[in-house]
Scaffold this motif. Structure first.
Motif, mmCIF file in Angstrom:
data_model
loop_
_atom_site.group_PDB
_atom_site.id
_atom_site.type_symbol
_atom_site.label_atom_id
_atom_site.label_comp_id
_atom_site.label_asym_id
_atom_site.label_seq_id
_atom_site.Cartn_x
_atom_site.Cartn_y
_atom_site.Cartn_z
ATOM 1 N N ARG A 170 0.842 -1.208 0.000
ATOM 2 C CA ARG A 170 0.000 0.000 0.000
ATOM 3 C C ARG A 170 0.875 1.255 0.000
ATOM 4 O O ARG A 170 0.569 2.240 -0.678
ATOM 5 C CB ARG A 170 -0.924 -0.002 1.216
ATOM 6 C CG ARG A 170 -2.040 -1.012 1.128
ATOM 7 C CD ARG A 170 -3.042 -0.830 2.235
ATOM 8 N NE ARG A 170 -3.634 0.501 2.196
ATOM 9 C CZ ARG A 170 -4.869 0.760 2.621
ATOM 10 N NH1 ARG A 170 -5.638 -0.203 3.056
ATOM 11 N NH2 ARG A 170 -5.329 1.997 2.592
ATOM 12 N N ARG A 171 1.959 1.216 0.783
ATOM 13 C CA ARG A 171 2.884 2.353 0.796
ATOM 14 C C ARG A 171 3.489 2.561 -0.590
ATOM 15 O O ARG A 171 3.617 3.691 -1.079
ATOM 16 C CB ARG A 171 3.992 2.110 1.821
ATOM 17 C CG ARG A 171 5.077 3.173 1.836
ATOM 18 C CD ARG A 171 6.131 2.859 2.898
ATOM 19 N NE ARG A 171 7.185 3.863 2.903
ATOM 20 C CZ ARG A 171 8.290 3.792 2.184
ATOM 21 N NH1 ARG A 171 8.496 2.755 1.372
ATOM 22 N NH2 ARG A 171 9.203 4.744 2.245
ATOM 23 N N LYS A 189 2.009 10.924 -11.626
ATOM 24 C CA LYS A 189 1.520 12.244 -12.022
ATOM 25 C C LYS A 189 2.671 13.118 -12.516
ATOM 26 O O LYS A 189 2.521 13.875 -13.480
ATOM 27 C CB LYS A 189 0.820 12.918 -10.832
ATOM 28 C CG LYS A 189 -0.483 12.240 -10.428
ATOM 29 C CD LYS A 189 -1.106 12.949 -9.227
ATOM 30 C CE LYS A 189 -2.392 12.267 -8.791
ATOM 31 N NZ LYS A 189 -2.991 12.926 -7.593
ATOM 32 N N ASP A 222 12.617 13.228 -0.931
ATOM 33 C CA ASP A 222 12.188 12.425 0.211
ATOM 34 C C ASP A 222 13.349 11.992 1.101
ATOM 35 O O ASP A 222 13.164 11.188 2.014
ATOM 36 C CB ASP A 222 11.428 11.184 -0.271
ATOM 37 C CG ASP A 222 9.991 11.506 -0.657
ATOM 38 O OD1 ASP A 222 9.491 12.576 -0.252
ATOM 39 O OD2 ASP A 222 9.361 10.689 -1.352
ATOM 40 N N GLN A 257 1.585 6.317 -7.179
ATOM 41 C CA GLN A 257 0.522 7.181 -7.683
ATOM 42 C C GLN A 257 0.995 8.630 -7.768
ATOM 43 O O GLN A 257 0.718 9.329 -8.744
ATOM 44 C CB GLN A 257 -0.696 7.065 -6.762
ATOM 45 C CG GLN A 257 -1.929 7.784 -7.282
ATOM 46 C CD GLN A 257 -3.142 7.520 -6.412
ATOM 47 O OE1 GLN A 257 -3.055 6.885 -5.371
ATOM 48 N NE2 GLN A 257 -4.290 8.006 -6.840
ATOM 49 N N LYS A 258 1.706 9.070 -6.747
ATOM 50 C CA LYS A 258 2.242 10.434 -6.750
ATOM 51 C C LYS A 258 3.277 10.602 -7.852
ATOM 52 O O LYS A 258 3.282 11.606 -8.579
ATOM 53 C CB LYS A 258 2.875 10.745 -5.392
ATOM 54 C CG LYS A 258 3.496 12.139 -5.297
ATOM 55 C CD LYS A 258 4.108 12.386 -3.932
ATOM 56 C CE LYS A 258 5.407 11.631 -3.755
ATOM 57 N NZ LYS A 258 6.107 12.010 -2.497
ATOM 58 N N TYR A 259 4.154 9.602 -8.017
ATOM 59 C CA TYR A 259 5.224 9.696 -9.005
ATOM 60 C C TYR A 259 4.686 9.668 -10.427
ATOM 61 O O TYR A 259 5.209 10.338 -11.317
ATOM 62 C CB TYR A 259 6.227 8.563 -8.796
ATOM 63 C CG TYR A 259 7.111 8.709 -7.574
ATOM 64 C CD1 TYR A 259 6.841 9.650 -6.595
ATOM 65 C CD2 TYR A 259 8.211 7.886 -7.399
ATOM 66 C CE1 TYR A 259 7.640 9.771 -5.479
ATOM 67 C CE2 TYR A 259 9.028 8.008 -6.288
ATOM 68 C CZ TYR A 259 8.734 8.945 -5.332
ATOM 69 O OH TYR A 259 9.534 9.074 -4.231
ATOM 70 N N GLU A 287 2.180 1.727 -3.488
ATOM 71 C CA GLU A 287 1.188 2.233 -4.436
ATOM 72 C C GLU A 287 0.910 3.715 -4.211
ATOM 73 O O GLU A 287 0.707 4.465 -5.171
ATOM 74 C CB GLU A 287 -0.114 1.424 -4.325
ATOM 75 C CG GLU A 287 -1.165 1.803 -5.356
ATOM 76 C CD GLU A 287 -0.632 1.847 -6.778
ATOM 77 O OE1 GLU A 287 -0.974 2.805 -7.509
ATOM 78 O OE2 GLU A 287 0.149 0.946 -7.163
ATOM 79 N N ARG A 288 0.926 4.165 -2.965
ATOM 80 C CA ARG A 288 0.749 5.594 -2.704
ATOM 81 C C ARG A 288 1.875 6.406 -3.330
ATOM 82 O O ARG A 288 1.643 7.442 -3.956
ATOM 83 C CB ARG A 288 0.691 5.861 -1.193
ATOM 84 C CG ARG A 288 -0.642 5.553 -0.552
ATOM 85 C CD ARG A 288 -0.751 6.200 0.817
ATOM 86 N NE ARG A 288 0.298 5.737 1.717
ATOM 87 C CZ ARG A 288 0.177 4.678 2.518
ATOM 88 N NH1 ARG A 288 -0.960 3.975 2.522
ATOM 89 N NH2 ARG A 288 1.166 4.312 3.314
ATOM 90 N N SER A 289 3.107 5.927 -3.153
ATOM 91 C CA SER A 289 4.250 6.617 -3.752
ATOM 92 C C SER A 289 4.174 6.581 -5.271
ATOM 93 O O SER A 289 4.410 7.584 -5.946
ATOM 94 C CB SER A 289 5.562 5.976 -3.283
ATOM 95 O OG SER A 289 5.728 6.105 -1.886
#
Length: 223
Positions: free
Chosen positions: A112-113, A123, A144, A119-121, A115-117
């Motif tokens: 999950r961590r 974009k 980061d 998703q941001k990348y 996928e969050r990263s």
């Protein structure tokens, strides 16, 4: 003369030396003097203080020709100067989650961590070619706290280095963190990515060899 300002400037310069050592791994007095544009004597004064405080140690670098020279490296005591997104509570919580719910649940947390990263990348990478995506990835990881450097080698091969790992103490115990990073890099870049060194294994840096995959998608799920 600003008598109070001088000690602060000296402390700032010593911190710059520590950051440069973190990025390069090891460096000589001459290399430091040339980088900062000051005398070798001035550099040695800073190094003497850092050695006294046990933040650095000296090793001999032998050459094929000429006299060997001393190079300086960071000690574990210097870790406190670099970005770190962990504390004792975080590690305890990971241990409790592992104990209560099992390793498969820990896997899901790291996924999950990731996928969050990702998703941001995505974009930031949208519409970019391979090399631009790689440089964008390096920039975002650097922001980061990973202290990233990218080096272009021959035949389409790139070296991506991370001189710092903000979650290294967690990654040592839960290697899912390292595995997810490797998977994310390969997916975002649509590339063959090989990790050759890892901080969690005791190396000074995480090193990745990256080569574009000439396949069916561009790394963002598009044909």
């Amino acid at each position: 003369m600003d008598k109070q300002g001088a000690p602060r400037r000296e402390q700032a310069r010593r911190l710059e030396i520590l950051w440069l050592l973190k990025k390069r791994g090891s460096i000589s007095v001459l290399e430091l003097a040339e980088y900062f544009g000051i005398t070798k004597a001035a550099i040695r004064k800073h190094l003497d203080v850092l050695q006294k405080d046990r933040y650095i140690d000296a090793n001999i670098r032998r050459k094929q020709m000429g006299r060997p020279t001393f190079v300086y490296r960071l000690t574990p005591a210097a870790d406190k100067f670099f970005p770190s997104h962990y504390d004792g509570l975080a590690i305890e919580m990971m241990d409790d989650i592992d104990c209560l719910f099992g390793n498969s649940f820990v896997d899901k947390l790291f996924e999950r961590r990731m996928e969050r990263s990702a998703q941001k990348y995505r974009k930031e990478m949208a519409g970019k070619e391979f090399e631009e995506r790689l440089l964008t990835l390096a920039k975002l990881q650097d922001e980061d706290g990973y202290m990233v450097k990218v080096e272009k080698r021959k035949d389409g091969l790139y070296l991506l280095e991370e001189a710092n790992c903000p979650i290294s103490h967690i990654a040592v115990r839960y290697r899912q963190a390292c595995r997810c990073e490797l998977i994310m890099f390969a997916a975002l870049l649509d590339a063959h990515v090989e990790r050759t060194e890892c901080i969690a294994d005791g190396n000074r840096k995480c090193r990745y060899l990256v080569r574009e995959k000439m396949g069916e998608t561009d790394g963002l799920g598009r044909p």
